[in-house]
Enzyme design. Structure first.
Site, short mmCIF file in Angstrom:
data_model
loop_
_atom_site.label_atom_id
_atom_site.label_comp_id
_atom_site.label_asym_id
_atom_site.label_seq_id
_atom_site.Cartn_x
_atom_site.Cartn_y
_atom_site.Cartn_z
N ASP A 125 -1.80 25.22 -2.96
CA ASP A 125 -0.34 25.25 -2.94
C ASP A 125 0.18 25.03 -4.35
OD1 ASP A 125 2.09 25.49 -1.60
OD2 ASP A 125 2.34 23.33 -1.50
N HIS A 132 13.50 24.05 -7.45
CA HIS A 132 12.87 23.07 -6.56
C HIS A 132 12.26 21.92 -7.36
CE1 HIS A 132 10.42 21.32 -3.36
NE2 HIS A 132 9.35 21.51 -4.11
N ARG A 141 11.78 10.95 -9.62
CA ARG A 141 11.53 10.32 -10.93
C ARG A 141 12.78 10.19 -11.80
NH1 ARG A 141 7.36 13.79 -9.79
NH2 ARG A 141 8.46 15.50 -10.76
N GLU A 198 8.82 23.39 4.05
CA GLU A 198 8.95 23.99 2.72
C GLU A 198 8.87 25.50 2.88
OE1 GLU A 198 6.13 22.27 -0.09
OE2 GLU A 198 7.51 20.62 -0.50
N GLU A 200 8.05 28.93 1.70
CA GLU A 200 7.18 29.51 0.67
C GLU A 200 6.73 30.91 1.08
OE1 GLU A 200 4.00 27.07 -0.78
OE2 GLU A 200 5.03 25.19 -0.36
N ASP A 230 5.04 25.04 4.43
CA ASP A 230 4.15 23.93 4.08
C ASP A 230 4.79 22.61 4.56
OD1 ASP A 230 1.83 22.89 2.78
OD2 ASP A 230 3.12 22.20 1.15
N ARG A 234 7.49 13.46 3.72
CA ARG A 234 7.99 12.98 2.42
C ARG A 234 7.73 11.49 2.21
NH1 ARG A 234 8.27 17.79 0.00
NH2 ARG A 234 9.69 19.20 1.08
N GLN A 237 4.06 11.01 1.52
CA GLN A 237 3.80 11.54 0.18
C GLN A 237 4.25 10.58 -0.93
OE1 GLN A 237 5.38 15.49 -0.40
NE2 GLN A 237 4.84 15.58 -2.58
N TYR A 241 1.06 9.68 -3.33
CA TYR A 241 0.77 10.81 -4.22
C TYR A 241 0.40 10.44 -5.64
CZ TYR A 241 4.97 11.31 -7.17
OH TYR A 241 5.94 11.14 -8.13
N LYS A 250 0.42 16.43 3.39
CA LYS A 250 0.43 17.90 3.48
C LYS A 250 -0.69 18.42 4.37
CE LYS A 250 3.42 18.78 -0.03
NZ LYS A 250 4.47 19.81 -0.03
N THR A 254 0.16 23.78 8.04
CA THR A 254 0.85 24.77 7.23
C THR A 254 0.93 26.01 8.09
OG1 THR A 254 0.06 23.85 5.14
CG2 THR A 254 0.73 26.16 5.12
N THR A 346 7.62 25.80 -2.92
CA THR A 346 8.93 25.90 -2.29
C THR A 346 9.85 26.78 -3.12
OG1 THR A 346 8.64 23.70 -1.43
CG2 THR A 346 10.87 24.57 -1.41
N GLU A 360 15.76 18.68 -0.31
CA GLU A 360 16.75 19.11 -1.30
C GLU A 360 18.11 19.38 -0.66
OE1 GLU A 360 15.15 22.25 -4.15
OE2 GLU A 360 13.56 22.07 -2.66
#
Lengths: 420, 420
Positions: A125, A132, A141, A198, A200, A230, A234, A237, A241, A250, A254, A346, A360
């Site tokens: 992925d 995105h 962040r 997501e 994709e 996908d 969240r 994750q 992560y 994840k 999928t 995404t 988002e």
């Protein structure tokens, strides 16, 4: 290129995903154990497995359709790919003498249950939409560190879990996992509360490579494309992560759309990646347009209620193409195999209504999305069905992907041995 | 349990890796195209493929050895696993009446070329030695952020690339990749300059699961173990790994030892994971000792020169067991398949001489390792051969893994289209 007329009447409707220009490949059954390889044409499927058995499809490049997967055909390479498409074009066009013989081998899509169209070897992925990456980076962040320093130089990717890839229509069970809020001292184990999709595209590797290949070679090695969702946890994750990337967040599922739209069908819709904001290293330079102009939308339908379109965007919004991603994937000498699946990452556009994930769209829960039913969503709820759709718009026709849909079921009961 | 005597004399030597107590499984050829499934016994291999063909091996659970892989046997499950081991124990023990018949089916290990012993489905790599995580974290993020906040709660893992797994003895080609030093404005494309090994154990999933399983069930589902070298490009990794984890830095090659040492053979060497520094969530609690007391060492030999032992450690140093890792892997509902390979993560002990990677041994290049030849190494040079060895020490015998070795060749010439 205009619409190519077929003797299959439903293939000539301007709104069908599957005109003669398209000819996507899928695997299906008709209610028993038998798996067929077929080609979508209008609202029908031409049954290649039975045509081959009966001797009516006899390609010079070989016999491929008795295995319940398109992988055998993909392995056969470009000559076989070209031969089959040429044969189908002749056989299915308006006025073809084959109409009488072939019409007996048309099955109704309404009667078919779709299966994974090929054997998924490995799944990678990527993270290739700048909109995105900027949006998610801002939430995770802060705005000053939104786009990682490497992002404009590397088509960032990570290995996903091939065993979790399912075909459209498969229910998806909300995962349990380790959760820890920013103010919790310790994690707890429970159902994901920030379950997301997501939007994709998935590119399918059709030719193997062993060593570094160029972007042009990578493009040649791609067999076709599917829509890909996908599914992402969240909250799992966010806690897991760092430092080695997403893992269980994840790994639940999928989903991919059941029809492989070939690169040949998408050829008229090629478009270029955007102007580079930082020069790319030469190995990532494209010899021509490597993206495609594909309109995409996502709908969400609460249990037993109508669906609402919650995002509309386009595959041309990506910063990196699948060919660039595949070329980068090989730089280390990583062997690539027929059946490897590459998720685009995404796909978000610049506008709020063009974002490819609820994270988002609802900005981490701060701006819930209002559905046509009046309900709101920050994340996916149990019973919700999320559906991806996409097509390239030609002159009076579409090259479409069909739907990639999945309903979310409640998380499994936590067994006693896992309870605190 | 003492040494079990075999009529194969070399199996009774105290220093052999392969006494009757062990009986590990491999795949080999003898110079032609034929692949055989065999069992190592002393310096010989019992050829099960030919024994089965000749009707001398006729298991009630089925026929398994005509496919050039142990995957078919693994799929057959616990009854087959138990039946074969019991049969081998009877047939190969000292005084067995089968000696005359079976001795014709012993091949010399010296004549054999080893192959991957099973079909690698997917490969997951973990990060489960606290000493390693602390050392690397200190170098990458500073001592105050050495251990990520989740590390004491989660067996951190990421998906690796199954297509890059190779058998011991396969040369490994130094990768090219994107490199960017801390003082560079832009990355460049060139050969990895910080090429490293990682000393790991690999656990092989022998039974499938679809949904969350307990640590006890996970232990039951593990078929056996191999030594594993997760070759790593530290400079590529440093630039690419944020935010989604290592990708091309780990995709060049992962070497495994050719003999699957079964869980049954390792049973006498079970030991516990260390005292928890933070309470684990219940789903990660172990019903018994899940690690193994396995002495491990790594040697490095420059081209045409003698090898130097550069590290000595033990698998019991891990904070998380393979069973815990596999259980965590299933929490999201991730389906696990027969042939999935789980890397333990680099195994470092508390002392400087017990570190499982050159990155740690030479502390990022600041304290180069001196070899017996007088040369020094901060990272692996072209022509260097790195060899992993390991064994559990019994009373007068060893259960060993054989060697996991690989020689590094120079990076491929960069093609003109990739030059700046």
């Amino acid at each position: 290129m205009p619409l190519m007329q077929s003797w299959v009447a439903s293939a000539n409707a301007p709104e069908t995903d599957f005109p003669l220009n398209n000819l996507p490949y899928g695997v299906y059954d008709l209610g028993d154990e038998l798996l067929f390889c077929g080609v979508a044409i209008g609202d029908r499927i031409l049954n290649l497995t039975r045509l081959e058995e009966e001797g009516l499809l006899d390609l010079e490049t070989g016999q491929f359709f008795g295995w319940g997967t398109w992988s055998v055909f993909m392995e056969a390479g470009q000559d076989a790919w070209d031969e089959l498409r040429a044969w189908l074009m002749v056989m299915l066009r308006e006025g073809s003498e084959a109409e009488t013989a072939l019409s007996k081998f048309l099955d109704a899509q309404a009667d078919a249950t779709m299966h994974l169209p090929f054997d998924i070897m490995e799944y990678t992925d990527f993270y290739a939409s700048k909109h995105h990456a900027s949006n998610v980076g801002t939430m995770f962040r802060g705005p000053e560190n939104a786009l990682p320093p490497n992002w404009l130089s590397i088509p960032i990717g990570y290995n996903g879990r091939a065993s979790s890839v399912v075909v459209s229509g498969t229910d998806v069970v909300r995962p349990n996992g380790q959760l820890k809020g920013p103010n919790d001292d310790l994690p707890r184990f429970g159902p994901c509360a920030r379950w997301d999709f997501e939007l994709e595209m998935g590119a399918i590797v059709g030719k193997p490579s062993d060593g570094m290949i160029s972007v042009g070679e990578a493009d040649d090695n791609i067999f076709g494309y599917v829509l890909l969702n996908d599914w992402s946890a969240r909250d799992i994750q966010a806690w897991e992560y760092q430092p080695l990337g997403p893992f269980q967040a994840k790994a639940t599922a999928t989903s991919i759309s059941p029809w492989i739209v070939t690169k040949a069908a998408l050829e008229p819709f090629r478009t270029s990646t955007p102007e580079r904001e930082r020069p790319l290293l030469p190995y990532l330079k494209e010899p021509g347009p490597m993206l495609y102009d594909i309109d995409l939308e996502v709908t969400l339908a609460p249990e037993s209620k109508a669906e609402t379109v919650i995002t509309r965007t386009n595959y041309r919004e990506m910063y990196y193409s699948a060919a660039q991603q595949l070329a980068h994937h090989t730089t280390s000498g990583c062997p690539m195999n027929v059946g490897d699946l590459l998720g685009s990452g995404t796909i978000s556009g610049p506008d709020k209504g063009a974002r490819g994930a609820l994270l988002e769209l609802a900005w981490g829960g701060k701006e819930p999305v209002t559905l046509d039913t009046g309900e709101t969503r920050s994340f996916i709820e149990d019973g919700d069905t999320v559906t991806l759709r996409g097509h390239a718009q030609g002159d009076g026709y579409r090259v479409g992907f069909g739907a990639c849909t999945g309903k979310t079921l409640a998380a499994p009961t936590i067994p006693d041995w896992a309870k605190e």
